[in-house]
Design a protein around this motif. Structure first.
Motif, PDB file in Angstrom:
ATOM      1  N   TYR A 196      20.608  -2.403 -14.051  1.00 31.03           N
ATOM      2  CA  TYR A 196      21.393  -3.411 -13.338  1.00 31.03           C
ATOM      3  C   TYR A 196      21.783  -4.599 -14.221  1.00 31.03           C
ATOM      4  CZ  TYR A 196      20.650  -0.824  -9.041  1.00 31.03           C
ATOM      5  OH  TYR A 196      20.659   0.153  -8.085  1.00 31.03           O
ATOM      6  N   THR A 197      21.349  -4.602 -15.479  1.00 31.90           N
ATOM      7  CA  THR A 197      21.828  -5.643 -16.392  1.00 31.90           C
ATOM      8  C   THR A 197      23.198  -5.281 -16.971  1.00 31.90           C
ATOM      9  OG1 THR A 197      20.826  -4.720 -18.400  1.00 31.90           O
ATOM     10  CG2 THR A 197      19.444  -6.160 -17.060  1.00 31.90           C
ATOM     11  N   GLU A 198      23.594  -4.033 -16.791  1.00 30.02           N
ATOM     12  CA  GLU A 198      24.915  -3.588 -17.254  1.00 30.02           C
ATOM     13  C   GLU A 198      25.922  -3.749 -16.119  1.00 30.02           C
ATOM     14  OE1 GLU A 198      26.164  -2.519 -20.046  1.00 30.02           O
ATOM     15  OE2 GLU A 198      24.415  -2.157 -21.317  1.00 30.02           O
ATOM     16  N   SER A 199      27.081  -4.296 -16.428  1.00 33.65           N
ATOM     17  CA  SER A 199      28.099  -4.484 -15.394  1.00 33.65           C
ATOM     18  C   SER A 199      29.041  -3.281 -15.285  1.00 33.65           C
ATOM     19  CB  SER A 199      28.908  -5.747 -15.679  1.00 33.65           C
ATOM     20  OG  SER A 199      29.434  -5.700 -16.979  1.00 33.65           O
ATOM     21  N   ASP A 200      29.192  -2.544 -16.357  1.00 31.86           N
ATOM     22  CA  ASP A 200      30.089  -1.390 -16.350  1.00 31.86           C
ATOM     23  C   ASP A 200      29.503  -0.280 -15.471  1.00 31.86           C
ATOM     24  OD1 ASP A 200      32.433   0.026 -18.016  1.00 31.86           O
ATOM     25  OD2 ASP A 200      30.780   1.446 -17.719  1.00 31.86           O
ATOM     26  N   ALA A 201      30.344   0.249 -14.581  1.00 30.80           N
ATOM     27  CA  ALA A 201      29.868   1.228 -13.598  1.00 30.80           C
ATOM     28  C   ALA A 201      29.280   2.474 -14.249  1.00 30.80           C
ATOM     29  CB  ALA A 201      31.019   1.623 -12.674  1.00 30.80           C
ATOM     30  N   LYS A 202      29.853   2.889 -15.340  1.00 28.83           N
ATOM     31  CA  LYS A 202      29.368   4.097 -16.021  1.00 28.83           C
ATOM     32  C   LYS A 202      28.178   3.794 -16.921  1.00 28.83           C
ATOM     33  CE  LYS A 202      32.020   7.292 -15.748  1.00 28.83           C
ATOM     34  NZ  LYS A 202      32.829   8.017 -16.697  1.00 28.83           N
ATOM     35  N   LYS A 203      28.300   2.680 -17.658  1.00 31.86           N
ATOM     36  CA  LYS A 203      27.239   2.365 -18.620  1.00 31.86           C
ATOM     37  C   LYS A 203      25.929   1.982 -17.956  1.00 31.86           C
ATOM     38  CE  LYS A 203      29.901   1.133 -22.680  1.00 31.86           C
ATOM     39  NZ  LYS A 203      30.040   0.165 -23.779  1.00 31.86           N
ATOM     40  N   LYS A 204      25.996   1.603 -16.687  1.00 33.22           N
ATOM     41  CA  LYS A 204      24.748   1.218 -16.035  1.00 33.22           C
ATOM     42  C   LYS A 204      23.891   2.438 -15.680  1.00 33.22           C
ATOM     43  CE  LYS A 204      26.056   0.791 -11.129  1.00 33.22           C
ATOM     44  NZ  LYS A 204      26.280  -0.161 -10.031  1.00 33.22           N
ATOM     45  N   ILE A 205      24.459   3.627 -15.783  1.00 33.01           N
ATOM     46  CA  ILE A 205      23.676   4.842 -15.527  1.00 33.01           C
ATOM     47  C   ILE A 205      22.891   5.194 -16.792  1.00 33.01           C
ATOM     48  CG2 ILE A 205      23.715   7.252 -14.801  1.00 33.01           C
ATOM     49  CD1 ILE A 205      26.489   6.772 -13.621  1.00 33.01           C
ATOM     50  N   LYS A 206      21.589   5.206 -16.696  1.00 38.49           N
ATOM     51  CA  LYS A 206      20.765   5.584 -17.845  1.00 38.49           C
ATOM     52  C   LYS A 206      20.941   7.085 -18.105  1.00 38.49           C
ATOM     53  CE  LYS A 206      17.240   2.212 -16.448  1.00 38.49           C
ATOM     54  NZ  LYS A 206      15.816   2.003 -16.092  1.00 38.49           N
ATOM     55  N   PRO A 207      20.957   7.483 -19.369  1.00 38.05           N
ATOM     56  CA  PRO A 207      21.152   8.913 -19.663  1.00 38.05           C
ATOM     57  C   PRO A 207      20.089   9.814 -19.024  1.00 38.05           C
ATOM     58  CG  PRO A 207      21.412   7.600 -21.647  1.00 38.05           C
ATOM     59  CD  PRO A 207      20.901   6.668 -20.580  1.00 38.05           C
ATOM     60  N   GLY A 208      18.906   9.254 -18.784  1.00 35.39           N
ATOM     61  CA  GLY A 208      17.839  10.043 -18.179  1.00 35.39           C
ATOM     62  C   GLY A 208      18.153  10.512 -16.769  1.00 35.39           C
ATOM     63  N   ALA A 209      19.181   9.929 -16.164  1.00 36.61           N
ATOM     64  CA  ALA A 209      19.575  10.339 -14.814  1.00 36.61           C
ATOM     65  C   ALA A 209      20.033  11.789 -14.785  1.00 36.61           C
ATOM     66  CB  ALA A 209      20.696   9.435 -14.305  1.00 36.61           C
ATOM     67  N   PHE A 210      20.537  12.242 -15.906  1.00 39.69           N
ATOM     68  CA  PHE A 210      21.020  13.622 -15.988  1.00 39.69           C
ATOM     69  C   PHE A 210      19.925  14.456 -16.627  1.00 39.69           C
ATOM     70  CE2 PHE A 210      24.460  10.599 -16.280  1.00 39.69           C
ATOM     71  CZ  PHE A 210      25.175  10.944 -15.140  1.00 39.69           C
ATOM     72  N   ASP A 211      19.338  15.307 -15.841  1.00 38.69           N
ATOM     73  CA  ASP A 211      18.096  15.935 -16.276  1.00 38.69           C
ATOM     74  C   ASP A 211      18.146  17.452 -16.116  1.00 38.69           C
ATOM     75  OD1 ASP A 211      15.545  16.420 -17.069  1.00 38.69           O
ATOM     76  OD2 ASP A 211      14.614  15.725 -15.204  1.00 38.69           O
ATOM     77  N   PRO A 212      18.773  18.125 -17.054  1.00 37.25           N
ATOM     78  CA  PRO A 212      18.735  19.592 -17.006  1.00 37.25           C
ATOM     79  C   PRO A 212      17.307  20.088 -17.208  1.00 37.25           C
ATOM     80  CG  PRO A 212      20.421  18.788 -18.530  1.00 37.25           C
ATOM     81  CD  PRO A 212      19.536  17.630 -18.195  1.00 37.25           C
ATOM     82  N   ILE A 213      16.819  20.883 -16.267  1.00 32.64           N
ATOM     83  CA  ILE A 213      15.432  21.346 -16.317  1.00 32.64           C
ATOM     84  C   ILE A 213      15.316  22.529 -17.275  1.00 32.64           C
ATOM     85  CG2 ILE A 213      13.508  22.219 -14.925  1.00 32.64           C
ATOM     86  CD1 ILE A 213      14.418  19.419 -14.144  1.00 32.64           C
ATOM     87  N   PRO A 214      14.354  22.492 -18.196  1.00 35.03           N
ATOM     88  CA  PRO A 214      14.175  23.632 -19.110  1.00 35.03           C
ATOM     89  C   PRO A 214      13.751  24.893 -18.349  1.00 35.03           C
ATOM     90  CG  PRO A 214      12.988  21.697 -19.900  1.00 35.03           C
ATOM     91  CD  PRO A 214      13.428  21.398 -18.499  1.00 35.03           C
ATOM     92  N   LYS A 215      14.390  26.000 -18.676  1.00 33.35           N
ATOM     93  CA  LYS A 215      14.057  27.313 -18.120  1.00 33.35           C
ATOM     94  C   LYS A 215      13.862  28.266 -19.298  1.00 33.35           C
ATOM     95  CE  LYS A 215      14.804  26.107 -13.780  1.00 33.35           C
ATOM     96  NZ  LYS A 215      13.801  26.143 -12.707  1.00 33.35           N
ATOM     97  N   PRO A 216      13.262  29.435 -19.051  1.00 33.39           N
ATOM     98  CA  PRO A 216      13.030  30.357 -20.176  1.00 33.39           C
ATOM     99  C   PRO A 216      14.310  30.727 -20.927  1.00 33.39           C
ATOM    100  CG  PRO A 216      11.797  31.037 -18.251  1.00 33.39           C
ATOM    101  CD  PRO A 216      12.668  29.914 -17.799  1.00 33.39           C
ATOM    102  N   ASP A 217      15.419  30.791 -20.215  1.00 31.25           N
ATOM    103  CA  ASP A 217      16.656  31.211 -20.874  1.00 31.25           C
ATOM    104  C   ASP A 217      17.663  30.072 -21.005  1.00 31.25           C
ATOM    105  OD1 ASP A 217      16.999  30.974 -18.208  1.00 31.25           O
ATOM    106  OD2 ASP A 217      18.166  32.810 -17.947  1.00 31.25           O
ATOM    107  N   GLY A 218      17.208  28.839 -20.985  1.00 34.43           N
ATOM    108  CA  GLY A 218      18.129  27.716 -21.143  1.00 34.43           C
ATOM    109  C   GLY A 218      17.707  26.529 -20.308  1.00 34.43           C
ATOM    110  N   THR A 219      18.679  25.770 -19.847  1.00 33.67           N
ATOM    111  CA  THR A 219      18.378  24.628 -18.978  1.00 33.67           C
ATOM    112  C   THR A 219      19.338  24.646 -17.802  1.00 33.67           C
ATOM    113  OG1 THR A 219      19.922  23.203 -20.174  1.00 33.67           O
ATOM    114  CG2 THR A 219      17.645  23.171 -20.913  1.00 33.67           C
ATOM    115  N   GLU A 220      18.893  24.114 -16.676  1.00 30.48           N
ATOM    116  CA  GLU A 220      19.804  24.050 -15.534  1.00 30.48           C
ATOM    117  C   GLU A 220      19.578  22.790 -14.707  1.00 30.48           C
ATOM    118  OE1 GLU A 220      18.677  27.912 -13.878  1.00 30.48           O
ATOM    119  OE2 GLU A 220      17.916  26.857 -12.110  1.00 30.48           O
ATOM    120  N   MET A 221      20.657  22.356 -14.068  1.00 33.13           N
ATOM    121  CA  MET A 221      20.643  21.130 -13.278  1.00 33.13           C
ATOM    122  C   MET A 221      21.267  21.433 -11.918  1.00 33.13           C
ATOM    123  SD  MET A 221      22.125  17.526 -14.690  1.00 33.13           S
ATOM    124  CE  MET A 221      23.721  17.383 -13.878  1.00 33.13           C
TER     125      MET A 221
END
Lengths: 191, 131
Positions: free
Chosen positions: B25-50
């Protein structure tokens, strides 16, 4: 304040003692300084403001040259990551290990000091964020580039990705935190 | 009851929840305020999925309401064609469960915590319900 060329000056840490060595003098001029949390700023009459300590709960995690003073606020802000409780995202995410967070702090100090002393570059101000599955993210998100370093939960390994604003240049990699070549990691600097 | 698996067209959207703990919330830009950790592809045996919701069978509000605590999440969307094309180059499949809209964004190459995928997804997402 006396200005010393960066090439002629070195800072060494030894336990809780900082050695400031000026090689320009005929004899090395060595100052030993005991660090205390109550006096985090190192000031010497001969050299002026030289370096700052970063303490967390009484433990000194690093010495930061004054040119990188802005990192102190970054570190302080990131301490809130350690306050996140189990299931902090309502999706089962675990708490963050202090070792992982310390690994991120140590990496950032080491990386920033190397760029300053070896390449005369001051890194741009990063953000330290809670990452996925107990990992820590260090993000530089600037108009000309984006650079994300992820410190894994164990605090031993890291991976990174960087690109330029137009996405015509991309670089990615992995490294172990106790043995890596910093020149193989992108410079977090707007040129 | 099982739902048939369908092909998802490039022009459709995928909805994805963002928890308030992943907002800076210290970022004013709508996109930049989203931390990259919000996108979390889960590791699977054959890759990752979200997991995401396909817009054919879900609205952004329905996606929000599927959260354990809907008041603590916002919703972003991805255009399927942008997920599948350069530079993101991820795959999208319909994987219905009890939720017919359930779909996945996946990658066949696992990479520890996926910094590249997370940066790219953050870049192409758009807020539907901003928090």
């Amino acid at each position: 304040m006396k200005t010393i060329d960066r090439i002629s000056r070195n800072l060494f840490e030894r336990n809780d003692t900082l050695l400031l060595v000026d090689f320009e003098k005929s004899k090395s001029h060595i100052i030993e300084m005991k660090w205390h949390e109550s006096s985090p700023l190192f000031t010497d009459n001969s050299y002026g403001k030289t370096a700052l300590n970063y303490f967390y709960k009484g433990e000194r995690l690093g010495v930061i040259p004054f040119q990188l003073e802005f990192l102190l606020a970054v570190f302080k802000e990131s301490e809130s990551i350690l306050n996140l409780e189990n299931d902090w995202d309502d999706n089962g995410s675990p708490t963050y290990d202090i070792q992982t967070w310390k690994a991120a702090i140590h990496f950032l100090i080491d990386y920033a000091v190397t760029l300053l002393h070896d390449f005369n570059r001051i890194i741009d101000k990063p953000k330290i964020y809670n990452g996925p599955r107990g990992s820590i993210d260090i993000l530089w998100d600037y108009a000309s580039y984006t650079f994300l370093v992820n410190i894994e939960k164990n605090g031993l390994n890291a991976s990174f990705y960087a690109d330029n604003a137009t996405n015509t240049q991309r670089i990615r990699g992995e490294f172990t935190l106790d043995n890596f070549k910093k020149t193989l990691i992108p410079f977090a600097v707007q040129l | 009851m099982s739902f048939p698996i369908e092909l998802i067209p490039d022009t459709d959207k995928l909805f994805y929840r963002i928890h308030t703990q992943y907002i800076d919330y210290t970022e004013s830009d709508a996109k930049k305020k989203i931390k990259p950790g919000a996108f979390d592809p889960i590791p699977k045996p054959d890759g990752t999925e979200m997991s995401v919701d396909w817009s054919k069978y879900s609205t952004s509000i329905e996606t929000q309401n599927r959260a354990r605590k809907p008041e603590r999440v916002g919703v972003v969307s991805f255009v399927v064609g942008e997920v599948r094309s350069q530079p993101t180059l991820l795959k999208v499949e319909h994987r219905p469960t009890l939720n017919q809209a359930h779909s996945i964004i996946f990658d066949v190459l696992p990479n520890a915590n996926n910094p590249e995928i997370r940066i790219n997804l953050r870049r192409i997402c758009q807020w539907e319900i901003e928090i």
